[in-house]
Every structure is written in C-alpha cells, then in structure tokens.
Design an enzyme around this catalytic site. Structure first.
Site, short mmCIF file in Angstrom:
data_model
loop_
_atom_site.label_atom_id
_atom_site.label_comp_id
_atom_site.label_asym_id
_atom_site.label_seq_id
_atom_site.Cartn_x
_atom_site.Cartn_y
_atom_site.Cartn_z
N ASP A 42 0.84 -1.21 0.00
CA ASP A 42 0.00 0.00 0.00
C ASP A 42 0.87 1.26 0.00
OD1 ASP A 42 0.86 -0.21 2.61
OD2 ASP A 42 -1.14 -0.02 3.52
N SER A 43 2.21 1.06 0.13
CA SER A 43 3.13 2.19 -0.06
C SER A 43 2.99 2.76 -1.47
CB SER A 43 4.57 1.75 0.19
OG SER A 43 4.88 0.59 -0.55
N ASP A 81 -1.06 -6.13 -0.63
CA ASP A 81 -1.32 -5.51 0.67
C ASP A 81 -2.79 -5.12 0.80
OD1 ASP A 81 0.01 -4.84 2.97
OD2 ASP A 81 1.04 -3.11 2.10
N GLU A 112 -1.97 -5.73 8.08
CA GLU A 112 -1.24 -5.12 9.18
C GLU A 112 -1.92 -5.37 10.51
OE1 GLU A 112 -0.37 -0.95 8.58
OE2 GLU A 112 0.61 -1.34 6.65
N GLU A 179 8.46 -4.57 11.03
CA GLU A 179 8.90 -3.25 10.55
C GLU A 179 9.34 -2.36 11.72
OE1 GLU A 179 6.43 -1.36 7.62
OE2 GLU A 179 7.54 0.54 7.75
#
Ligand code: KIV
Length: 262
Positions: A42-43, A81, A112, A179
């Site tokens: 999703d970055s 993602d 996430e 992360e």
C-alpha cells in the site's frame, strides 16, 4: 517459490528477499532478477500517487497495480497488501477485497496488525488464501502512533509484539513482516516462530529483508530513512540522462540520421 518453499528456506538458514513493485516495467526487471517475491504494497499510495501516508490506498487502486505487476512478472510469487480498513468491515466486504486481489493475480495477501484479525486470518487460510502478517511499525496506524515511529521500545511493547508474532503464526500466517523494531526483538521473534520473518528496519537476524524498490534504487529523492540502503543512485542517473537528452535536442544532435526513416 511457494509458501512451503519459504518455510524450507528458513529451516535451511537461507535468507529471503522481497521487494515492492507497482507497475509492469519494474516487474519485468524483477521477473529476471533473483528476488524471491514481490510485494504490491500500500506504499503505492505514497510512492506512485504522491500521498503523505498509506491511508488513501484503496482496493481498486492496488488491484490495478497487482494486475500490472502480474503482467510484468508472470512467474513471481506476488503478495498484495490489504489497504486501510479494507479488512475491518464485515466478512463479505473483507472477502470481496481479497477475492479482487487474488483474481487480479496475487498469490497471497498481507495485512497489518494482529488485534482483531486472527479469525479473519484463519478464515482466509481455510479458504486457500496464504496470509502474511505485518507487525511493529504498521504504517496504517500512523494516526494512532502519532507518526512513523520505531515500535517496541519498552519491555511491555516488546512482549506484545512477540505475542503478536506468535498469535499470527498460530492463526496460520505463512510469514510475518517486522517493521522498525529493535534488532534484538526481531532476533527473538525470528527464533521463536517457525514462519519466516521478513524485516524492514529490524536488523540482520530476520529470515529475510524487504525494501521499497524506489528506495533501493535511489529514486526516492531526499527520503532516506536509516534502514534504507541505496544500491543505485537512480535519481541522479535519470537526471543526467534527461539533461543529456535535452542538450542533444537543443544542439540538434538527436535524432541522428540513422535514427530516422528514409
Ligand atoms: O507497503 C509496503 O511497502 C510495505 C512494506 C514496507 C513492508 O508494507
């Protein structure tokens, strides 16, 4: 590369590599590279669409990127993602998001955080969808965290992150991204779970590493967090190429006669 190959690689102590990718031309380069698997992260919202964080990413936005990456990398294992809130609705809408990604060409999804997600992870795994977890600095929590901050600084937070990794393994995740957490915590998690840990800003003891392709290639301008290593100064090289093109055009050196038609 399959989900079971990943576990075997961990057992054999062979490090894993994952790189983000959002488009077909980069995917063609990755397809021909030794990179083990691709993350359509999703970055993309930040890297490709210029947003400040990943909150604006949508299923529709990322599905188009998954399709493009699959066209460019027909044989690579692709993880897609699940974007902000796309897996926090009712089961039907959550499953529609996953179905969209799998039918767009993904081999697995990533989500996430752990809290409140375990039963959905189980449901996906029982439905034949491999799931990658993501804990530590989970960028979709940027508003709750008050910024992109290293997580797991105190012992309570460390216990929670370790328990999250174990719970995600228990729920059926085939791998987990760690992360921006202390290296010692990432090492402890890596030895305490049997699924591969993929680190970003989490030290060398993780089973594998992931970087955003544009960061790795030096195409992210001045954005250079501590955990990024640039393997190319791509921005500078592209700038030089563009300057040469402009100079050649202005000096009437491009195109040459051999670059035209008779
Ligand atoms: O979206 C992304 O690029 C990610 C990686 C940083 C792991 O989630």
């Amino acid at each position: 590369m399959t989900v079971s190959d990943l576990k075997k690689r961990k057992l054999a102590g062979e490090k894993l590599t994952m790189v983000t990718c959002y488009d077909a031309w980069s995917a063609r380069i990755l397809e021909a590279s030794p990179v083990d698997f691709i993350l359509v992260g999703d970055s993309a919202a930040m890297v490709m669409h210029g947003f400040r964080d990943t909150i604006p990413a949508t299923v529709e936005m990322l599905a188009a990127h998954v399709e493009a990456v699959r066209r460019g990398a027909p044989t690579k294992f692709i993880v897609a993602d699940l974007p902000f809130l796309a897996f926090r609705g009712d089961l039907n809408s959550n499953m529609r998001a996953v179905q969209t990604f799998m039918q767009a060409g993904a081999n697995a999804v990533k989500l996430e955080s752990r809290d409140g997600n375990e039963s959905f992870v189980r449901h996906l795994v029982e439905s034949g969808v491999p799931v990658m977890g993501h804990i530590g600095l989970t960028p979709q929590f940027v508003n709750a965290f008050g910024g992109f901050k290293v997580q797991g600084r105190d012992s309570d937070a460390q216990k929670k992150i370790l328990a999250d990794a174990q719970a995600l393994e228990e729920a059926g995740c085939f791998s987990v991204v760690l992360e921006c957490i202390p290296q010692s915590l990432a090492a402890e998690i890596t030895t305490s779970v049997s699924i591969p840990t993929i680190g970003i800003g989490a030290g060398v003891m993780c089973d594998g590493q992931v970087l955003v392709l544009q960061d790795l290639l030096g195409l992210s301008g001045n954005f250079k967090p501590k955990f990024v290593r640039r393997y190319l100064e791509g921005g500078e090289l592209v700038g030089q190429a563009l300057a040469r093109f402009c100079a050649d055009v202005r000096e009437r050196k491009f195109p040459a006669e051999s670059e035209g038609y008779q």
